[in-house]
Scaffold this active site. Sequence first.
Site, PDB file in Angstrom:
ATOM      1  N   SER A 120       0.850  -1.186   0.000  1.00 19.05           N
ATOM      2  CA  SER A 120       0.000   0.000   0.000  1.00 19.05           C
ATOM      3  C   SER A 120       0.895   1.248   0.000  1.00 19.05           C
ATOM      4  O   SER A 120       1.681   1.423  -0.929  1.00 19.05           O
ATOM      5  CB  SER A 120      -0.959  -0.037   1.195  1.00 19.05           C
ATOM      6  OG  SER A 120      -1.977   0.918   1.065  1.00 19.05           O
ATOM      7  N   HIS A 171      -7.285  -5.763  -1.172  1.00 21.37           N
ATOM      8  CA  HIS A 171      -6.184  -4.958  -0.645  1.00 21.37           C
ATOM      9  C   HIS A 171      -5.587  -5.595   0.608  1.00 21.37           C
ATOM     10  O   HIS A 171      -4.435  -5.361   0.933  1.00 21.37           O
ATOM     11  CB  HIS A 171      -6.696  -3.550  -0.327  1.00 21.37           C
ATOM     12  CG  HIS A 171      -5.612  -2.562  -0.052  1.00 21.37           C
ATOM     13  ND1 HIS A 171      -4.709  -2.153  -1.003  1.00 21.37           N
ATOM     14  CD2 HIS A 171      -5.281  -1.890   1.088  1.00 21.37           C
ATOM     15  CE1 HIS A 171      -3.870  -1.283  -0.473  1.00 21.37           C
ATOM     16  NE2 HIS A 171      -4.192  -1.101   0.789  1.00 21.37           N
TER      17      HIS A 171
END
Length: 446
Positions: A306, A419
């Site tokens: 991320s 994610h």
Amino acid sequence: IWTISQDGGPLTQIAAVDGPKSDLCYSPDGEFIAWLGTTDPLESWGGLNTRILYVSMAGGETVDVTGQFDKQVGYETLSDTHEVGGGRKLYWSADGNAFYFPITEKGDTRLYSVNKDGSNLRPLTSPNCELGSFSMTVDGNSIAIQLSSWDKPGEIFAGTLSVASAINWKKLSNHNLWLNTEVSFQKPEEISAVGSDGHEVSAWILKPSEFDSSKQYPAVVYVHGGPAAQYGGLAVPFHELQWLAAKGYVVIYGNPRGSRGYGEHHTGCIKGDWGNLDWIDVQAISDYVAGQSYVDETKMAIMGGSYGGYMTAWAVGQTNRFRCAIADRLVNNLQSFAGTVDFAWQHGRAWKGNSWDDTSDLWRCSPMAYAGKIETPLLLVHSDGDLRCPISQAEELFAALRSRRKTVELVRYPAESSHGLSRNGPPDLRIDRLKTNLEWLDRFLK
């Protein structure tokens, strides 16, 4: 804040200060309502500490209980053995004169209490023992909590509240007892790295199992996501980091500027300026580990997910010091990210300008802008199901490096992964990802 009768009827607005709000709860007598939030309605990137605020149901001035302490209320410690936080974060005391809540600070998350007037802020759990979540009995006299430490994943404890003395926590579960009979954890060593501008960065080092100080080992620099979150040092186990240490790597990970837990200035100073002060701190961590006699500084890698993937891609566009790199679920191009991310991008807030006719600030802070300088072998790991950082972020960088005939590979996981693949994805894909990362590191560092 609005209220409505459980039987329906008109809505009634409570006069409270503007700003984000969560975890609303009534005082026991129903006269006040409290919540977690900030007093800035324009703050959307986590630069301000989350605080405890409350207001009278009859109206009046909103009271900021914890703002004076410059501490982050909430669960913000990252790990792949649990999700960040979970459950309710704020409780009133039985008499309505105090609050119970978590505080994230300097690599730890602990249970705290504070009086309604902001006095007597005190921790109720010990340091280096992370609070994962907690709940209270209806009468407000007892608390059940989840606690973990660097070598012990979370277990359930309970205790009876006492104003006069510390809580005696009783362990109720041994769910992870078997793990310590099968796995040898390495204890993180806390260090402080100093950057080129004199700023000190908190970090931790994991050494390989059966460590021999007379030998030299390859090293991996890890950067966490967020960036408004933090790594835990002695307070929470991180499986992926421990696993690489067990495979013969020195692992260093820290909380550069932009991280939570070190005050509002530390978190907010990179707002709209990624790749500056945070990059100085990542370099400081890298310099520190490279300077250790047991590290082969010619065999170092950088990796992260991320925002950590962002910083990895940024790093290899700025320096060739790393032998290889792994950017997982990265942010690569802020200009295109603004139009594809799963939340409504607020143009002109964190970065100046916008993504269509005033893009200079977004592009200045994008790793993609420096793709022409990348020489470091780069592994990109991404998921089709990632909506927070869409897979196009990896595709753009992959295409740019492939066009330049650089060493780059893209591992693309299916839509069943998201994610959070590394923390809560399908187990077979999590295992595959770990093996893929290790193969890439071994290929260049061993």
